[in-house]
Design an enzyme around this catalytic site. Structure first.
Site, PDB file in Angstrom:
ATOM      1  N   ASP A   6       2.608  -2.348   3.304  1.00  0.00           N
ATOM      2  CA  ASP A   6       3.171  -2.052   1.984  1.00  0.00           C
ATOM      3  C   ASP A   6       4.689  -2.046   2.126  1.00  0.00           C
ATOM      4  O   ASP A   6       5.231  -2.043   3.229  1.00  0.00           O
ATOM      5  CB  ASP A   6       2.686  -0.677   1.475  1.00  0.00           C
ATOM      6  CG  ASP A   6       3.268  -0.337   0.101  1.00  0.00           C
ATOM      7  OD1 ASP A   6       3.185  -1.193  -0.804  1.00  0.00           O
ATOM      8  OD2 ASP A   6       3.836   0.758  -0.081  1.00  0.00           O
ATOM      9  N   SER A   7       5.372  -1.991   0.979  1.00  0.00           N
ATOM     10  CA  SER A   7       6.830  -1.945   0.988  1.00  0.00           C
ATOM     11  C   SER A   7       7.364  -0.609   1.508  1.00  0.00           C
ATOM     12  O   SER A   7       8.531  -0.516   1.864  1.00  0.00           O
ATOM     13  CB  SER A   7       7.357  -2.147  -0.429  1.00  0.00           C
ATOM     14  OG  SER A   7       6.907  -1.087  -1.253  1.00  0.00           O
ATOM     15  N   TYR A  38       9.778  -3.684  -3.245  1.00  0.00           N
ATOM     16  CA  TYR A  38       9.439  -5.101  -3.386  1.00  0.00           C
ATOM     17  C   TYR A  38       9.429  -5.495  -4.866  1.00  0.00           C
ATOM     18  O   TYR A  38       9.687  -6.649  -5.207  1.00  0.00           O
ATOM     19  CB  TYR A  38       8.028  -5.379  -2.849  1.00  0.00           C
ATOM     20  CG  TYR A  38       7.877  -5.490  -1.353  1.00  0.00           C
ATOM     21  CD1 TYR A  38       8.955  -5.339  -0.480  1.00  0.00           C
ATOM     22  CD2 TYR A  38       6.618  -5.767  -0.812  1.00  0.00           C
ATOM     23  CE1 TYR A  38       8.766  -5.445   0.899  1.00  0.00           C
ATOM     24  CE2 TYR A  38       6.438  -5.884   0.561  1.00  0.00           C
ATOM     25  CZ  TYR A  38       7.514  -5.716   1.409  1.00  0.00           C
ATOM     26  OH  TYR A  38       7.324  -5.833   2.765  1.00  0.00           O
ATOM     27  N   GLY A  39       9.079  -4.525  -5.702  1.00  0.00           N
ATOM     28  CA  GLY A  39       8.760  -4.826  -7.103  1.00  0.00           C
ATOM     29  C   GLY A  39       9.872  -5.469  -7.902  1.00  0.00           C
ATOM     30  O   GLY A  39       9.621  -6.106  -8.921  1.00  0.00           O
ATOM     31  N   CYS A  69      -0.552  -3.330  -1.342  1.00  0.00           N
ATOM     32  CA  CYS A  69       0.592  -3.444  -2.242  1.00  0.00           C
ATOM     33  C   CYS A  69       0.224  -4.489  -3.295  1.00  0.00           C
ATOM     34  O   CYS A  69      -0.088  -5.637  -2.948  1.00  0.00           O
ATOM     35  CB  CYS A  69       1.795  -3.898  -1.424  1.00  0.00           C
ATOM     36  SG  CYS A  69       3.248  -4.312  -2.388  1.00  0.00           S
ATOM     37  N   ASN A  70       0.210  -4.063  -4.544  1.00  0.00           N
ATOM     38  CA  ASN A  70      -0.155  -4.994  -5.629  1.00  0.00           C
ATOM     39  C   ASN A  70       0.852  -6.131  -5.722  1.00  0.00           C
ATOM     40  O   ASN A  70       0.475  -7.288  -5.922  1.00  0.00           O
ATOM     41  CB  ASN A  70      -0.185  -4.256  -6.965  1.00  0.00           C
ATOM     42  CG  ASN A  70      -1.281  -3.224  -7.034  1.00  0.00           C
ATOM     43  OD1 ASN A  70      -2.316  -3.448  -7.641  1.00  0.00           O
ATOM     44  ND2 ASN A  70      -1.074  -2.078  -6.400  1.00  0.00           N
ATOM     45  N   GLU A 147       9.134   7.569  -2.956  1.00  0.00           N
ATOM     46  CA  GLU A 147       9.819   7.312  -1.674  1.00  0.00           C
ATOM     47  C   GLU A 147      10.724   8.489  -1.281  1.00  0.00           C
ATOM     48  O   GLU A 147      11.062   8.659  -0.116  1.00  0.00           O
ATOM     49  CB  GLU A 147      10.640   6.018  -1.733  1.00  0.00           C
ATOM     50  CG  GLU A 147       9.793   4.750  -1.705  1.00  0.00           C
ATOM     51  CD  GLU A 147       9.081   4.485  -0.372  1.00  0.00           C
ATOM     52  OE1 GLU A 147       9.603   4.882   0.682  1.00  0.00           O
ATOM     53  OE2 GLU A 147       7.985   3.890  -0.411  1.00  0.00           O
ATOM     54  N   CYS A 179       0.098  -0.002  -8.911  1.00  0.00           N
ATOM     55  CA  CYS A 179       1.028  -0.032  -7.770  1.00  0.00           C
ATOM     56  C   CYS A 179       0.566   1.079  -6.853  1.00  0.00           C
ATOM     57  O   CYS A 179       0.258   2.188  -7.321  1.00  0.00           O
ATOM     58  CB  CYS A 179       2.454   0.226  -8.260  1.00  0.00           C
ATOM     59  SG  CYS A 179       3.637   0.610  -6.949  1.00  0.00           S
ATOM     60  N   HIS A 181       1.988   3.043  -4.956  1.00  0.00           N
ATOM     61  CA  HIS A 181       2.776   4.278  -4.944  1.00  0.00           C
ATOM     62  C   HIS A 181       2.313   5.268  -6.018  1.00  0.00           C
ATOM     63  O   HIS A 181       2.455   6.481  -5.859  1.00  0.00           O
ATOM     64  CB  HIS A 181       4.259   3.982  -5.217  1.00  0.00           C
ATOM     65  CG  HIS A 181       5.020   3.446  -4.046  1.00  0.00           C
ATOM     66  ND1 HIS A 181       4.876   2.158  -3.592  1.00  0.00           N
ATOM     67  CD2 HIS A 181       5.948   4.024  -3.234  1.00  0.00           C
ATOM     68  CE1 HIS A 181       5.686   1.959  -2.545  1.00  0.00           C
ATOM     69  NE2 HIS A 181       6.342   3.084  -2.320  1.00  0.00           N
TER      70      HIS A 181
END
Ligand code: DGL
Length: 255
Positions: A6-7, A38-39, A69-70, A147, A179, A181
């Protein structure tokens, strides 16, 4: 060994489900924190990053890669499957289960800008929700908050209000957490939004898909968590977000 990418810390919401369902596997998680988010990045950059992470995991002998991660799934999974002789399990916004659940015929999709502009997402909507009203909303602040380990409080409530007001006003009764997260904000979302709203998180379904692959059990199953960012910060976030996975995290230097 199964690799999970994932990011940043979002994929931990998937890793905990995989750990629950596959207690006998070695798992290596990489949070690409130095490149998070990333989004909001270009499709090219997202592809480059997912290839860099996969190169590392493939060299380490991964037998399957979970793209937790979508955004990376929507943008890069086709290219990954074409390039590596490995099974990839990806995740995408749960449009199909949301379409089955809605009573008002209006669903809300909370996801990243990259996911919402990907062709794969438009295909999903055409396939499963062409007769529904689908309201989409990028939520970059959700990723920033998670985050930072901020899961409740005024900043979270303000972001929820900003991102969901229009869909709630339009009578959306099912909101997709598109997502990895966002599930960490589920308690805050439930607290702030009307009781009848249902939420779709695909983490558990992804773990079920992983467990349907033929995998060799490990004699000493381990969970290794790596980050391209600050390992101390990552360890702190793992403790906070997924205490059941608690383990020291290590720095990974990648091109
Ligand atoms: N967790 C990721 C997703 O599922 C990406 C969030 C981000 O880095 O913007 O889309």
């Amino acid at each position: 060994m199964i690799g999970v990418i994932d990011s940043g810390v979002g994929g931990l919401s998937v890793l905990r489900e995989i750990r629950n369902q596959l207690p006998d596997q070695d798992l290596i998680y990489i949070g690409d924190t130095a490149w998070c988010p990333y989004g909001t990045k270009s499709f090219r950059e997202i592809c480059q990053r997912t290839f860099a992470l996969t190169d590392f995991l493939s060299d380490r002998g991964a037998s399957a890669i979970v793209v937790a991660c979508n955004s990376a799934t929507i943008v890069a999974i086709q290219a990954l499957r074409a390039h590596y002789p490995l099974p990839f399990i990806g995740m995408e916004p749960g449009v199909k289960p949301a379409a089955a659940l809605t009573r008002t015929g209006t669903i809300g999709v909370l996801a990243t800008e990259a996911s919402l502009s990907g062709q794969k997402f438009h295909h999903l909507v055409n396939q499963h929700a062409h007769d529904l009203r689908v309201i989409t909303q990028p939520c970059p602040r959700f990723v920033e908050l998670v985050e930072q380990g901020i899961l409740t409080g005024p900043e979270v409530d303000d972001a929820i209000e900003e991102y969901t007001a229009a869909m709630i006003a339009a009578e959306a009764d099912v909101l997709i957490l598109g997502c990895s997260h966002y599930p960490f904000l589920l308690p805050a979302l439930k607290n702030k939004l009307p009781n009848h709203i249902r939420f779709i998180d695909t983490g558990e379904a992804i773990a079920r898909r992983v467990s349907s692959h033929p995998l060799t059990p490990s004699i000493t199953p381990s969970t290794e968590i790596l980050t391209t960012g600050d390992p101390e910060k990552m360890s702190h976030l793992v403790n906070l977000l997924t205490p059941e996975l608690s383990t020291p995290c290590f720095f990974l230097s990648l091109p």
